[in-house]
Design a protein around this motif. Structure first.
Motif, mmCIF file in Angstrom:
data_model
loop_
_atom_site.group_PDB
_atom_site.id
_atom_site.type_symbol
_atom_site.label_atom_id
_atom_site.label_comp_id
_atom_site.label_asym_id
_atom_site.label_seq_id
_atom_site.Cartn_x
_atom_site.Cartn_y
_atom_site.Cartn_z
ATOM 1 N N TYR A 29 0.865 -1.184 0.000
ATOM 2 C CA TYR A 29 0.000 0.000 0.000
ATOM 3 C C TYR A 29 0.896 1.227 0.000
ATOM 4 C CZ TYR A 29 -3.382 -3.517 1.400
ATOM 5 O OH TYR A 29 -4.157 -4.633 1.444
ATOM 6 N N TYR A 30 0.269 2.400 -0.076
ATOM 7 C CA TYR A 30 1.049 3.625 -0.217
ATOM 8 C C TYR A 30 0.564 4.651 0.800
ATOM 9 C CZ TYR A 30 1.882 0.984 -4.336
ATOM 10 O OH TYR A 30 2.199 -0.043 -5.167
ATOM 11 N N TRP A 31 1.514 5.321 1.431
ATOM 12 C CA TRP A 31 1.238 6.338 2.438
ATOM 13 C C TRP A 31 1.441 7.693 1.783
ATOM 14 C CZ3 TRP A 31 0.409 5.597 7.810
ATOM 15 C CH2 TRP A 31 0.439 6.748 8.577
ATOM 16 N N SER A 32 0.448 8.601 1.922
ATOM 17 C CA SER A 32 0.589 9.916 1.315
ATOM 18 C C SER A 32 -0.185 10.950 2.112
ATOM 19 C CB SER A 32 0.092 9.901 -0.132
ATOM 20 O OG SER A 32 0.299 11.171 -0.719
ATOM 21 N N ASN A 33 0.545 11.934 2.638
ATOM 22 C CA ASN A 33 -0.069 13.088 3.289
ATOM 23 C C ASN A 33 0.857 14.282 3.082
ATOM 24 O OD1 ASN A 33 1.998 12.801 5.196
ATOM 25 N ND2 ASN A 33 0.675 11.844 6.720
ATOM 26 N N ASP A 34 0.585 15.414 3.715
ATOM 27 C CA ASP A 34 1.418 16.598 3.497
ATOM 28 C C ASP A 34 2.831 16.407 4.032
ATOM 29 O OD1 ASP A 34 -0.578 17.946 2.182
ATOM 30 O OD2 ASP A 34 -1.327 18.945 3.980
ATOM 31 N N ALA A 35 2.979 15.731 5.148
ATOM 32 C CA ALA A 35 4.307 15.529 5.732
ATOM 33 C C ALA A 35 5.119 14.498 4.945
ATOM 34 C CB ALA A 35 4.178 15.101 7.189
ATOM 35 N N VAL A 36 4.448 13.444 4.513
ATOM 36 C CA VAL A 36 5.115 12.373 3.764
ATOM 37 C C VAL A 36 4.329 12.177 2.465
ATOM 38 C CG1 VAL A 36 5.841 9.966 3.797
ATOM 39 C CG2 VAL A 36 5.765 11.264 5.933
ATOM 40 N N PRO A 37 4.771 12.818 1.368
ATOM 41 C CA PRO A 37 4.003 12.745 0.121
ATOM 42 C C PRO A 37 3.895 11.342 -0.473
ATOM 43 C CG PRO A 37 5.655 14.482 0.006
ATOM 44 C CD PRO A 37 5.895 13.731 1.268
ATOM 45 N N PHE A 38 4.944 10.518 -0.270
ATOM 46 C CA PHE A 38 4.896 9.187 -0.862
ATOM 47 C C PHE A 38 5.811 8.241 -0.091
ATOM 48 C CE2 PHE A 38 6.540 5.942 -3.830
ATOM 49 C CZ PHE A 38 5.347 5.349 -4.191
ATOM 50 N N ARG A 39 5.214 7.137 0.353
ATOM 51 C CA ARG A 39 5.999 6.093 1.002
ATOM 52 C C ARG A 39 5.298 4.767 0.736
ATOM 53 N NH1 ARG A 39 7.166 7.085 6.933
ATOM 54 N NH2 ARG A 39 8.785 8.375 6.030
ATOM 55 N N VAL A 40 6.093 3.759 0.413
ATOM 56 C CA VAL A 40 5.561 2.416 0.189
ATOM 57 C C VAL A 40 5.530 1.710 1.536
ATOM 58 C CG1 VAL A 40 5.929 0.203 -0.952
ATOM 59 C CG2 VAL A 40 6.489 2.328 -2.138
ATOM 60 N N ILE A 41 4.404 1.069 1.845
ATOM 61 C CA ILE A 41 4.308 0.287 3.079
ATOM 62 C C ILE A 41 3.853 -1.123 2.731
ATOM 63 C CG2 ILE A 41 3.921 2.227 4.639
ATOM 64 C CD1 ILE A 41 0.957 1.686 4.528
ATOM 65 N N ARG A 42 4.354 -2.082 3.483
ATOM 66 C CA ARG A 42 3.974 -3.481 3.258
ATOM 67 C C ARG A 42 3.430 -4.022 4.562
ATOM 68 N NH1 ARG A 42 5.115 -6.047 -1.202
ATOM 69 N NH2 ARG A 42 5.559 -8.018 -0.204
ATOM 70 N N THR A 43 2.331 -4.763 4.442
ATOM 71 C CA THR A 43 1.698 -5.331 5.619
ATOM 72 C C THR A 43 0.952 -6.598 5.212
ATOM 73 O OG1 THR A 43 0.138 -4.925 7.431
ATOM 74 C CG2 THR A 43 -0.366 -3.891 5.324
ATOM 75 N N ASN A 44 0.634 -7.415 6.196
ATOM 76 C CA ASN A 44 -0.176 -8.590 5.890
ATOM 77 C C ASN A 44 -1.664 -8.280 6.073
ATOM 78 O OD1 ASN A 44 -0.082 -8.395 8.637
ATOM 79 N ND2 ASN A 44 0.189 -10.578 9.016
ATOM 80 N N ASP A 45 -1.994 -7.053 6.484
ATOM 81 C CA ASP A 45 -3.389 -6.631 6.601
ATOM 82 C C ASP A 45 -3.988 -6.434 5.217
ATOM 83 O OD1 ASP A 45 -3.205 -6.564 9.371
ATOM 84 O OD2 ASP A 45 -2.556 -4.461 9.386
ATOM 85 N N THR A 46 -5.287 -6.649 5.138
ATOM 86 C CA THR A 46 -5.990 -6.423 3.879
ATOM 87 C C THR A 46 -6.779 -5.125 3.990
ATOM 88 O OG1 THR A 46 -6.184 -8.778 3.491
ATOM 89 C CG2 THR A 46 -7.681 -7.347 2.267
ATOM 90 N N ILE A 47 -6.500 -4.210 3.101
ATOM 91 C CA ILE A 47 -7.213 -2.932 3.056
ATOM 92 C C ILE A 47 -7.923 -2.880 1.712
ATOM 93 C CG2 ILE A 47 -6.991 -0.420 3.122
ATOM 94 C CD1 ILE A 47 -4.378 -0.849 4.718
ATOM 95 N N THR A 48 -9.229 -2.628 1.742
ATOM 96 C CA THR A 48 -10.023 -2.695 0.509
ATOM 97 C C THR A 48 -10.336 -1.332 -0.096
ATOM 98 O OG1 THR A 48 -12.057 -2.738 1.793
ATOM 99 C CG2 THR A 48 -11.106 -4.866 1.164
ATOM 100 N N GLU A 49 -10.146 -0.245 0.668
ATOM 101 C CA GLU A 49 -10.418 1.081 0.126
ATOM 102 C C GLU A 49 -9.461 2.089 0.760
ATOM 103 O OE1 GLU A 49 -14.059 2.657 2.902
ATOM 104 O OE2 GLU A 49 -14.569 1.409 1.192
ATOM 105 N N ASP A 50 -9.327 3.239 0.090
ATOM 106 C CA ASP A 50 -8.427 4.266 0.597
ATOM 107 C C ASP A 50 -8.902 4.748 1.962
ATOM 108 O OD1 ASP A 50 -7.075 4.093 -1.788
ATOM 109 O OD2 ASP A 50 -8.021 5.862 -2.670
#
Length: 164
Positions: A29-50
């Motif tokens: 998944y991808y992390w994006s906010n004003d402080a951190v515009p782009f970061r790749v994250i990996r997890t075993n959790d399932t996320i179905t929507e932003d």
């Protein structure tokens, strides 16, 4: 009142060769906010929507410095090289908004003119109805007077004719 804890011996069972070990699948998944515009994250959790600040869709590989636009729900370019392109896009949107405002102002002016015309027609109609009402009252009075005069003439003429 005293609580008692009972300790029991628990034997841990190790998976045997006949048991299949669960395979852990990592998701990206991808992390994006004003402080951190782009970061790749990996997890075993399932996320179905932003879910702010986590985005499930990857940015376009052609974007050099991605950042997720949470209002438009899309990845945007944040590099300085794309600044001119973004400014052009903003200017175009402002021009479109200005055109829309002009169209709405013209429509409003037309509506005001139509309202003025309608008000004038309604005033004329009201004047016509008032004049018609006065004419009907005068006509009604005249007809009543004529009926009385006719009835008086007929009753007088009948009485005189019978006396002869």
């Amino acid at each position: 009142m005293t609580e008692e804890t009972i300790n029991e011996n628990v034997t841990a069972t190790q998976p045997t060769t006949t048991e299949k070990a669960k395979e852990i699948t990592m998701k990206t998944y991808y992390w994006s906010n004003d402080a951190v515009p782009f970061r790749v994250i990996r997890t075993n959790d399932t996320i179905t929507e932003d879910q702010y600040p986590i985005v499930i869709t990857a940015p376009d590989p052609s974007i050099k410095a991605p950042k997720y636009d949470w209002i438009e729900h899309k990845w945007i370019e944040t590099s300085e090289e794309s600044l001119g392109q973004r400014l052009t896009s903003v200017v175009e949107k402002l021009e479109d908004a200005q055109k829309s405002i002009s169209v709405l102002q013209e429509a409003h002016q037309d509506t005001l003119k139509n309202n003025e015309t309608t008000d004038t027609v309604m005033e004329q109609l009201q004047t016509t109805v008032q004049m018609s009402t006065r004419m009907m009252a005068t006509l009604s009075t005249t007809v009543s007077a004529l009926i009385k005069a006719y009835q008086t003439k007929n009753t007088t003429g009948t009485n005189q004719g019978g006396a002869q």
